[in-house]
Design an enzyme around this catalytic site. Structure first.
Site, PDB file in Angstrom:
ATOM      1  N   GLU A  79       0.888  -1.174   0.000  1.00 57.11           N
ATOM      2  CA  GLU A  79       0.000   0.000   0.000  1.00 57.11           C
ATOM      3  C   GLU A  79       0.920   1.216   0.000  1.00 57.11           C
ATOM      4  O   GLU A  79       1.440   1.615   1.039  1.00 57.11           O
ATOM      5  CB  GLU A  79      -0.901   0.002   1.248  1.00 57.11           C
ATOM      6  CG  GLU A  79      -1.863  -1.175   1.322  1.00 57.11           C
ATOM      7  CD  GLU A  79      -3.053  -1.036   0.373  1.00 57.11           C
ATOM      8  OE1 GLU A  79      -3.263   0.059  -0.174  1.00 57.11           O
ATOM      9  OE2 GLU A  79      -3.758  -2.035   0.164  1.00 57.11           O
ATOM     10  N   CYS A 106      -2.224   9.385   2.534  1.00 57.30           N
ATOM     11  CA  CYS A 106      -1.728   8.819   1.275  1.00 57.30           C
ATOM     12  C   CYS A 106      -2.635   9.171   0.102  1.00 57.30           C
ATOM     13  O   CYS A 106      -2.156   9.358  -1.004  1.00 57.30           O
ATOM     14  CB  CYS A 106      -1.593   7.310   1.399  1.00 57.30           C
ATOM     15  SG  CYS A 106      -3.103   6.514   1.927  1.00 57.30           S
TER      16      CYS A 106
HETATM   17  P1  NAD Z   1       7.420   5.072   7.380  1.00 52.77           P
HETATM   18  O1  NAD Z   1       8.698   5.865   7.381  1.00 52.77           O
HETATM   19  O2  NAD Z   1       6.641   4.986   8.599  1.00 52.77           O
HETATM   20  O3  NAD Z   1       7.794   3.648   6.841  1.00 52.77           O
HETATM   21  C1  NAD Z   1       6.838   2.645   6.691  1.00 52.77           C
HETATM   22  C2  NAD Z   1       7.325   1.401   7.354  1.00 52.77           C
HETATM   23  O4  NAD Z   1       8.491   0.919   6.709  1.00 52.77           O
HETATM   24  C3  NAD Z   1       7.710   1.609   8.814  1.00 52.77           C
HETATM   25  O5  NAD Z   1       7.156   0.579   9.597  1.00 52.77           O
HETATM   26  C4  NAD Z   1       9.216   1.601   8.793  1.00 52.77           C
HETATM   27  O6  NAD Z   1       9.779   1.128   9.991  1.00 52.77           O
HETATM   28  C5  NAD Z   1       9.529   0.681   7.640  1.00 52.77           C
HETATM   29  N1  NAD Z   1      10.809   0.999   7.015  1.00 52.77           N
HETATM   30  C6  NAD Z   1      11.292   2.229   6.722  1.00 52.77           C
HETATM   31  N2  NAD Z   1      12.508   2.123   6.117  1.00 52.77           N
HETATM   32  C7  NAD Z   1      12.777   0.807   6.022  1.00 52.77           C
HETATM   33  C8  NAD Z   1      13.877   0.045   5.495  1.00 52.77           C
HETATM   34  N3  NAD Z   1      14.931   0.642   4.929  1.00 52.77           N
HETATM   35  N4  NAD Z   1      13.813  -1.298   5.566  1.00 52.77           N
HETATM   36  C9  NAD Z   1      12.757  -1.912   6.124  1.00 52.77           C
HETATM   37  N5  NAD Z   1      11.688  -1.248   6.648  1.00 52.77           N
HETATM   38  C10 NAD Z   1      11.698   0.083   6.598  1.00 52.77           C
HETATM   39  O7  NAD Z   1       6.430   5.632   6.359  1.00 52.77           O
HETATM   40  P2  NAD Z   1       6.723   6.349   5.084  1.00 52.77           P
HETATM   41  O8  NAD Z   1       7.364   5.382   4.161  1.00 52.77           O
HETATM   42  O9  NAD Z   1       7.325   7.691   5.289  1.00 52.77           O
HETATM   43  O10 NAD Z   1       5.161   6.570   4.742  1.00 52.77           O
HETATM   44  C11 NAD Z   1       4.765   7.549   3.930  1.00 52.77           C
HETATM   45  C12 NAD Z   1       4.408   6.953   2.612  1.00 52.77           C
HETATM   46  O11 NAD Z   1       3.449   5.938   2.807  1.00 52.77           O
HETATM   47  C13 NAD Z   1       3.798   7.934   1.681  1.00 52.77           C
HETATM   48  O12 NAD Z   1       4.311   7.713   0.394  1.00 52.77           O
HETATM   49  C14 NAD Z   1       2.321   7.583   1.715  1.00 52.77           C
HETATM   50  O13 NAD Z   1       1.611   7.953   0.572  1.00 52.77           O
HETATM   51  C15 NAD Z   1       2.387   6.119   1.906  1.00 52.77           C
HETATM   52  N6  NAD Z   1       1.160   5.613   2.509  1.00 52.77           N
HETATM   53  C16 NAD Z   1       0.375   4.805   1.781  1.00 52.77           C
HETATM   54  C17 NAD Z   1      -0.820   4.358   2.314  1.00 52.77           C
HETATM   55  C18 NAD Z   1      -1.726   3.466   1.545  1.00 52.77           C
HETATM   56  O14 NAD Z   1      -2.660   2.950   2.146  1.00 52.77           O
HETATM   57  N7  NAD Z   1      -1.511   3.237   0.267  1.00 52.77           N
HETATM   58  C19 NAD Z   1      -1.186   4.763   3.590  1.00 52.77           C
HETATM   59  C20 NAD Z   1      -0.345   5.587   4.298  1.00 52.77           C
HETATM   60  C21 NAD Z   1       0.845   6.008   3.759  1.00 52.77           C
END
Ligand code: NAD
Length: 457
Positions: A210, A244
């Site tokens: 997602e 998102c």
């Molecule tokens: P985040 O930084 O919280 O990361 C998401 C998850 O990935 C966390 O649990 C984190 O610990 C893990 N993570 C981060 N880096 C990692 C790595 N190198 N290796 C393994 N795991 C790792 O969230 P984010 O990525 O900043 O979230 C924002 C993004 O998420 C935006 O692009 C947003 O659009 C998207 N998003 C999508 C949805 C959806 O339902 N499609 C919902 C919310 C957010």
């Protein structure tokens, strides 16, 4: 053995005991989850306020109520969803019966993002439990108070072998990803999505991703500008723009911009008051890194509204940017904050082409009543989900699957779609022993071939 390996081993043994296949067992877990969330609402409110200054009202409407609804829906429909389905049998297999048995996948991992920390971690877990799986939830470390709150209430109330929260960041997630799961459900950025998919490939583990991206909003000349402004202001500035499926940028048909900006200005005032910083409805940016990233997207010469910032309070006021083209910096990445660029267009086909040339959006919105033009957008552009004359609200309808496509993700959930995502549909053909036609067996003859061709084509 690490703590993580220990938990997953326990979950594997527990799944193999077949206990989760019992529908009554699943319902008991879902009811327990509902009860502990309800009885800890104050703790959950305090934690989310500490992470983002999100109000109790918004915590209820955008997080908890959605989880409660999903649990109730699963409880109501579980008997039906888990039923073995009889399907027709083709002529070559008659006499016989065919049926499909929904079965759980096994041990699942849910990796949540920080922006809707409860919903994005717990909602997939509800579907996974309903479908009969064990679950490890790894919430985002960036929302540390909500992560701790979920860890406390879930780990104190659930046995490790059924549902467990493992807190942590990259290090812990990397350890988790070394383990063999039967499904990984990840919410977060597209870049990290690639890391998750690569790690899952080592175990041939299916993934739901997602992800995010830039979700466009078309505002066409026949749009109801007043209502469009009201709904866009709500959707864009909800959660400080950290949603998102938030509108990322506006594609506005020539001649509408001034009227639209005036209407948006009025709406911001009406929804957040004249002192936005004091409004309990306006959420803060999650941390300094994201705050500075957002500042770097602001071109001061193009700000037409807002642009007030306070790093100590992680506050960025609702900000509109005009005269934007697809070459501006703000158009090169997902904004994920309260900044709204406006691109004007004269040529409808050009606007569609520009969206199509870019990665497939997670969401797309159209404000118009012109069915022909709405249909043209829907026919030509691929995107995850959308709304006409509204934004974001599509994801509250559990009859609609929620998920991305291409760069914005794969797989979907919500309601029955979540149950399907965490299930395997096992196909069975049951033959009779009463007789066995010789037609498929050697020796082969031209007559047999003729008969077979009549049956098979
Ligand atoms: P985040 O930084 O919280 O990361 C998401 C998850 O990935 C966390 O649990 C984190 O610990 C893990 N993570 C981060 N880096 C990692 C790595 N190198 N290796 C393994 N795991 C790792 O969230 P984010 O990525 O900043 O979230 C924002 C993004 O998420 C935006 O692009 C947003 O659009 C998207 N998003 C999508 C949805 C959806 O339902 N499609 C919902 C919310 C957010």
């Amino acid at each position: 053995m690490t703590e993580i390996t220990n938990i997953i081993n326990k979950q594997r043994d527990f799944f193999n005991s077949n206990t989760t296949k019992d529908i009554g067992f699943r319902k008991t877990q879902l009811k327990k989850l509902y009860a502990i969330l309800k009885s800890n609402e104050q703790l959950l409110d305090e934690a989310i306020y500490a992470d983002f200054r999100k109000s109790s009202f918004e915590n209820y409407t955008t997080e908890l109520s959605i989880i409660y609804h999903e649990i109730k829906l699963a409880l109501k429909n579980l008997n039906n969803w888990t039923r073995t389905q009889r399907v027709g049998t083709d002529i070559a297999n008659l006499p016989g019966k065919s049926y499909i048995i929904p079965e759980p996948l096994g041990n699942t991992l849910v990796i949540g993002a920080w922006n809707y920390p409860y919903q994005l971690s717990i909602l997939p877990a509800v579907s996974a439990i309903a479908a009969g799986n064990t679950v490890i939830i790894k919430p985002s470390e960036l929302a540390k108070n909500t992560s701790a709150a979920m860890c406390k209430i879930i780990n104190e109330n659930f046995a490790e072998e059924i549902l467990q929260v493992v807190e942590g960041g990259i290090e812990e997630t990397t350890l988790l990803l070394k383990e063999k799961f039967d499904k990984i459900f990840y919410t977060g950025s597209s870049e990290v999505g690639k890391i998750i998919m690569r790690a899952a490939a080592d175990h041939l583990c299916p993934v739901v991703l997602e992800l995010g991206g830039k979700s466009p909003v078309f505002i066409l000349k026949d749009a109801n500008i007043h209502l469009a402004a009201k709904r866009i202001v709500w959707a864009k500035f909800l959660n400080g723009g950290q949603t998102c499926v938030a509108p990322d940028y506006l594609l506005v048909e020539k001649g509408l911009k001034d009227k639209l900006v005036t209407a948006i200005k009025k709406e911001i005032q009406s929804q957040y008051g004249s002192n936005i910083k004091e409004s309990e409805a306006f959420v803060r940016i999650i941390n300094k890194r994201h705050f500075n990233r957002l500042l770097s997207l602001l071109d001061k010469s193009k700000i037409i509204l807002g642009g007030n910032t306070d790093i100590d309070d992680l506050f960025i006021s609702p900000t509109l940017m005009g005269d934007i083209s697809f070459n501006d910096k703000v158009m090169q990445e997902e904004i994920f904050g309260p900044i709204l660029p406006i691109i004007e267009f004269e040529d409808f086909d050009w606007a569609i082409k520009m969206v199509k040339e870019r990665p497939k959006p997670l969401a797309l919105y159209v404000f118009s009543n012109n069915t022909k033009r709405i249909n043209k957008i829907h026919h030509e552009i691929s995107f995850g989900s959308g709304a006409v004359n509204d934004a974001i609200m599509q994801l509250t309808n559990v009859n609609l699957p929620f998920g991305g496509v291409g760069y914005s993700g794969m797989g979907s959930y919500h309601g029955k779609y979540g149950f399907d995502t965490f299930s395997h549909y096992k196909s069975i053909l049951k033959k009779t022993n009463l007789f066995e036609p010789s037609i498929k067996y050697a020796p082969f003859t031209s007559l047999k071939k003729k008969i077979i061709s009549l049956m098979l084509e």
